[in-house]
Design an enzyme around this catalytic site. Structure first.
Site, PDB file in Angstrom:
ATOM      1  N   SER A   1      -2.937 -11.987 -10.616  1.00 27.20           N
ATOM      2  CA  SER A   1      -3.335 -12.675 -11.843  1.00 27.20           C
ATOM      3  C   SER A   1      -3.941 -11.706 -12.852  1.00 27.20           C
ATOM      4  CB  SER A   1      -4.326 -13.793 -11.526  1.00 27.20           C
ATOM      5  OG  SER A   1      -5.485 -13.286 -10.890  1.00 27.20           O
TER       6      SER A   1
ATOM      7  N   GLY B   1      -4.229 -12.879  -4.479  1.00 25.68           N
ATOM      8  CA  GLY B   1      -3.383 -11.739  -4.174  1.00 25.68           C
ATOM      9  C   GLY B   1      -2.021 -11.828  -4.824  1.00 25.68           C
TER      10      GLY B   1
ATOM     11  N   HIS C   1       0.827  -1.213   0.000  1.00 22.04           N
ATOM     12  CA  HIS C   1       0.000   0.000   0.000  1.00 22.04           C
ATOM     13  C   HIS C   1       0.863   1.265   0.000  1.00 22.04           C
ATOM     14  CE1 HIS C   1      -3.936  -1.956   0.346  1.00 22.04           C
ATOM     15  NE2 HIS C   1      -3.312  -2.842   1.107  1.00 22.04           N
TER      16      HIS C   1
ATOM     17  N   TYR D   1     -10.287  -1.346  -0.095  1.00 24.58           N
ATOM     18  CA  TYR D   1      -9.099  -0.824  -0.785  1.00 24.58           C
ATOM     19  C   TYR D   1      -9.319   0.637  -1.164  1.00 24.58           C
ATOM     20  CZ  TYR D   1      -5.327  -0.612  -4.266  1.00 24.58           C
ATOM     21  OH  TYR D   1      -4.216  -0.259  -4.990  1.00 24.58           O
TER      22      TYR D   1
ATOM     23  N   ASP E   1       1.998  -3.745  -9.280  1.00 26.47           N
ATOM     24  CA  ASP E   1       1.814  -5.050  -9.903  1.00 26.47           C
ATOM     25  C   ASP E   1       2.175  -5.059 -11.381  1.00 26.47           C
ATOM     26  OD1 ASP E   1       0.962  -5.915  -7.444  1.00 26.47           O
ATOM     27  OD2 ASP E   1      -1.164  -5.688  -7.897  1.00 26.47           O
TER      28      ASP E   1
END
Length: 398
Positions: free
Chosen positions: A137, A134, A42, A240, A188
């Protein structure tokens, strides 16, 4: 328990399934990996520091251009049964116009269309990145789609005139933020595109500076054990969004561009100027950035075993201050540490997904068995366990 995961035949499977479905071979196959974030959670959407590495698990996209300007996507699961989304004219792709899993590749096509880099295409998707764990993907899918569509346009990354991997990561982020409607940061996408074998990626999200830091756990007699808790995780969930909005509000109240600008020495003063509900969020981000920097220093010095306490401190902060852990993640972390892990933490956005544990390699199986027993004692579904090693980033396979 399995050993190190392998990419196996995912690209070949995508090519074979494409040929079965379309009666001809694809022009090419491109794939992108999932990722584990070693530490730095985060912090990406706060302009901070992250330290991920790519997994051997990959999503592969087999592709061929179409002449009718339509975008058609099919995914094939482990059962071999294809799910095909309705072909849509590329010019008709707009945010909120595609729902479900097909929104992720469609969003990439939408962004590249606006960049003048894509037209109609048939895509077939196959992969082995565990969904909802998590492990990124969805970003592996988007990055592989981006490379496939660029490849059909005659553009291969790392060649003269091609966009940089960082630029493609920003396009993928835009597709998810603006088309899918999920407010993710850059961790990511950048990990999937830019990680390399045998290294963790030290990324300064604000500047875009990257350093490939050697990470050879096996040489240190260690393993990174990934514990997929089977508690499904989604960045689209409201938790989130709420935390990201809270961080942005705190930065605004503090008069800084992002929480990255609050250093450890200024933390107490910053907290004193904030409403009570925002203080834990800020405390986590500031201390987590610090933990990343300390972890990088230790890894540069070859002291891999010494990062364990930082991993555990990160989890405590994510659990108590950021409040994104859950029962399954806490059970995984606590059981691994009680069984002899040097450190453990949740990885990814939280609210489910996976945890990682840094474990002595000779104790990996014992620690894994004790994690399984801890889940069984609480009548929780058995987690998936595998050993992760830093693997190559996205690229063309066929």
């Amino acid at each position: 328990m399995t050993g190190a995961a392998t990419a196996g035949g995912v690209p070949a499977r995508a090519a074979n399934e494409f040929a079965k479905l379309h009666g001809q071979s694809p022009t090419g196959v491109w794939s992108a990996p999932g990722r584990v974030n070693l530490i730095g959670e985060h912090t990406d959407y706060n302009d901070g520091f992250v330290l991920p590495f790519a997994l051997p698990f990959r999503i592969a996209v087999a592709a061929r251009a179409r002449t009718d300007g339509r975008f058609a996507v099919t995914t094939v699961g482990d059962d071999g049964r294809p799910q095909r989304a309705e072909p849509v004219p590329v010019e008709a792709l707009e945010p909120a116009g595609v729902t479900g899993w097909a929104a992720y590749p469609s969003g990439v096509s939408w962004v590249l269309r606006h960049e003048g880099l894509t037209s109609g295409a048939d895509l077939l998707i196959a992969g082995d990145v565990p969904a909802g764990a998590g492990l990124s993907s969805s970003h592996a899918l988007q990055c592989a789609t981006a490379l496939a569509l660029l490849g059909l346009a005659g553009i291969e990354l790392d060649r003269p005139g091609a966009p940089s991997r960082s630029e493609v990561a920003a396009w993928v982020q835009r597709s998810e933020n603006d088309f899918v409607g999920v407010p993710t940061g850059l961790l990511d996408q950048t990990a999937s595109l830019c990680c390399v074998e045998s290294c963790v990626l030290f990324l300064d999200v604000r500047s875009g500076e990257m350093e490939q830091v050697p990470f050879d756990a096996a040489a240190a007699g260690l393993d990174v054990l990934v514990i997929d808790t089977r508690a499904r995780h989604s960045h689209g969930d409201s938790g989130y969004r709420e935390r990201r909005a809270g961080c942005e509000r705190a930065a605004d109240l503090l008069g800084v561009p992002a929480l990255r600008d609050i250093g450890s020495s200024g933390l107490d003063d910053a907290l004193s100027r904030l409403p009570e509900e925002l203080r834990p969020l800020v405390r986590h981000v500031v201390t987590e950035n610090d933990r990343v920097l300390r972890a990088v220093e230790l890894l540069r010095a070859g002291r891999l075993a010494d990062i364990g306490d930082l991993l555990t401190s990160s989890h405590v902060s994510l659990r108590d201050d950021y409040r994104v852990s859950c029962l399954e993640l806490d059970v995984a972390v606590d059981a691994a540490r009680a069984a002899g892990a040097l450190g453990a933490r949740m990885t990814g956005g939280g609210f489910g997904g996976s945890a990682i544990a840094l474990v002595p390699d000779e104790e990996r199986d014992t620690i894994g068995d004790k994690v399984l027993a801890a889940f069984a004692e609480r009548s929780l579904p058995a987690p998936g366990l595998f050993t992760a090693v830093p693997s190559p980033g996205a690229g063309r396979d066929i």
